[in-house]
Design an enzyme around this catalytic site. Structure first.
Site, PDB file in Angstrom:
ATOM      1  N   ARG A  33      77.155  40.591  61.158  1.00 27.83           N
ATOM      2  CA  ARG A  33      77.075  39.598  62.183  1.00 27.83           C
ATOM      3  C   ARG A  33      75.520  39.292  62.194  1.00 27.83           C
ATOM      4  NH1 ARG A  33      79.706  44.081  64.495  1.00 27.83           N
ATOM      5  NH2 ARG A  33      81.708  43.670  65.091  1.00 27.83           N
TER       6      ARG A  33
ATOM      7  N   LYS B 154      77.684  46.634  67.139  1.00 32.19           N
ATOM      8  CA  LYS B 154      77.944  46.388  68.553  1.00 32.19           C
ATOM      9  C   LYS B 154      77.843  47.896  69.238  1.00 32.19           C
ATOM     10  CE  LYS B 154      80.496  42.243  68.625  1.00 32.19           C
ATOM     11  NZ  LYS B 154      81.846  41.572  68.972  1.00 32.19           N
TER      12      LYS B 154
ATOM     13  N   HIS C 223      78.930  33.201  61.111  1.00 34.34           N
ATOM     14  CA  HIS C 223      80.029  33.746  61.441  1.00 34.34           C
ATOM     15  C   HIS C 223      81.041  33.441  60.398  1.00 34.34           C
ATOM     16  CE1 HIS C 223      81.549  37.029  64.083  1.00 34.34           C
ATOM     17  NE2 HIS C 223      82.776  36.314  64.344  1.00 34.34           N
TER      18      HIS C 223
ATOM     19  N   ARG D 277      80.651  35.349  57.393  1.00 31.87           N
ATOM     20  CA  ARG D 277      81.474  36.693  57.720  1.00 31.87           C
ATOM     21  C   ARG D 277      82.849  36.862  57.539  1.00 31.87           C
ATOM     22  NH1 ARG D 277      81.021  41.625  60.682  1.00 31.87           N
ATOM     23  NH2 ARG D 277      82.554  41.707  62.146  1.00 31.87           N
TER      24      ARG D 277
ATOM     25  N   HIS E 215      84.655  46.492  62.612  1.00 33.59           N
ATOM     26  CA  HIS E 215      85.675  46.249  63.808  1.00 33.59           C
ATOM     27  C   HIS E 215      86.080  47.578  64.441  1.00 33.59           C
ATOM     28  CE1 HIS E 215      86.962  42.249  61.842  1.00 33.59           C
ATOM     29  NE2 HIS E 215      86.041  41.945  62.530  1.00 33.59           N
TER      30      HIS E 215
ATOM     31  N   TYR F  26      92.410  38.344  58.974  1.00 31.15           N
ATOM     32  CA  TYR F  26      92.044  37.976  57.898  1.00 31.15           C
ATOM     33  C   TYR F  26      93.340  37.897  56.626  1.00 31.15           C
ATOM     34  CZ  TYR F  26      87.444  37.947  59.821  1.00 31.15           C
ATOM     35  OH  TYR F  26      86.361  37.976  60.868  1.00 31.15           O
TER      36      TYR F  26
END
Length: 308
Positions: free
Chosen positions: A155, A179, A250, A253, A276, A285
């Protein structure tokens, strides 16, 4: 940040909740700002409907607040985030004893219409990286930034947060803080390692100042590269490449994840690389890859145009 002079029945509890989020939840700055903005809007709604105190915050008030925003045309994604913010807030109030029951558990979450992300083809990605003019310190930096984005799928906040010591050139890995301050180790391609080493050798020393610290990537004035500048770099370099769709970090990514799966990587590995928390997010994806294969089939097969 909330202030002491804000009126209304929820603001005092909101200030305590803010301190809780900052000290205990480990949310990203972006998520923290979004949650607090959502809850300040709820507090204003509570003032409007004449809520007497935080103990009167019930599911009817919450549903009316969300319904008003739905009627105003707010997106499902924003409504879902606001619902999550409210649930965290009411759970906090319930645990404190302010609310006898937690009304947040009675709220439904809007189902999101998940559009397939736009991605570059492998040829377009290669063309982009091959055409970056890496002259001067900023050119060297820009190439390294693009290479790292595409090689790792990180990210933008993760890239900007990287320090020099996070890159292990011998093992070809990079340490990433994602995150919730979760740390992971991500493999990095040799071409990206070479681009970063060239930036460290010839580009970074030119831009570095006393304010640079250990930041891996720097802005023009020597400070840590800001996310807005990183986005600007990607858009500008894509525009200069020509024949490449305009995507931001993004998009790179998304492209990295899609190309990993197209190359035979398993979902669990891609999930770990991207950081994730849910495999369902990574599964998006696989749909991108299937849609690309269907498009190729329609274009290349003699009877493909008749296929659905």
């Amino acid at each position: 940040m909330t202030t002491d002079d804000e009126p209304g029945p929820l603001y005092r509890e909101l200030r305590e909740f803010e301190r809780h989020l900052r000290s205990e939840r480990g949310l990203s700055p972006h998520t923290l700002r979004a949650y607090l903005g959502d809850l300040r809007d709820l507090a204003r709604h509570a003032d409007t409907v004449g809520l007497g105190g935080p103990d009167e915050l019930g599911v009817a008030v919450l549903r009316a607040w969300l319904a008003r925003q739905h009627a105003d045309g707010m997106s499902r994604a924003t409504l879902a985030r606001r619902t999550a913010a409210v649930r965290a807030f009411t759970r906090f109030l319930h645990r404190k004893g302010v609310l006898a029951e937690d009304p947040g558990v009675l709220l439904g979450t809007p189902r999101l219409n998940r559009d397939l992300p736009s991605v570059l083809s492998q040829d377009q990605a290669a063309h982009l990286l091959d055409t970056v003019e890496a002259e001067g310190p900023q050119g060297s930096r820009d190439l390294a930034v693009l290479e790292v984005f595409y090689a790792t799928g990180v990210r933008v906040s993760e890239l900007c947060g990287m320090d020099i010591g996070d890159l292990d050139t011998g093992r070809r890995t990079v340490r990433v803080i994602g995150k919730g301050d979760k740390e992971r180790t991500v493999p990095i391609a040799e071409t990206a390692v070479q681009a970063v080493e060239e930036w460290l050798r010839a580009g970074r020393p030119v831009l570095a100042t006393e304010q640079s610290g250990n930041a891996l990537f720097l802005g023009a004035r020597g400070g840590r590269l800001h996310a807005s500048i990183a986005r600007r770099i990607v858009h500008a370099r894509i525009a200069a490449a020509g024949d490449v769709p305009d995507l931001g970090p993004h998009g790179l990514r998304h492209s990295a994840a899609t190309h990993l799966l197209e190359g035979g990587a398993d979902l669990r590995s891609v999930q770990e690389i991207l950081g994730h928390s849910s495999l369902r997010t990574t599964q998006l994806y696989t749909q991108v890859s299937v849609e690309r294969l269907k498009k190729v089939h329609r274009q290349a097969h003699p009877r493909g145009a008749a296929d659905s």
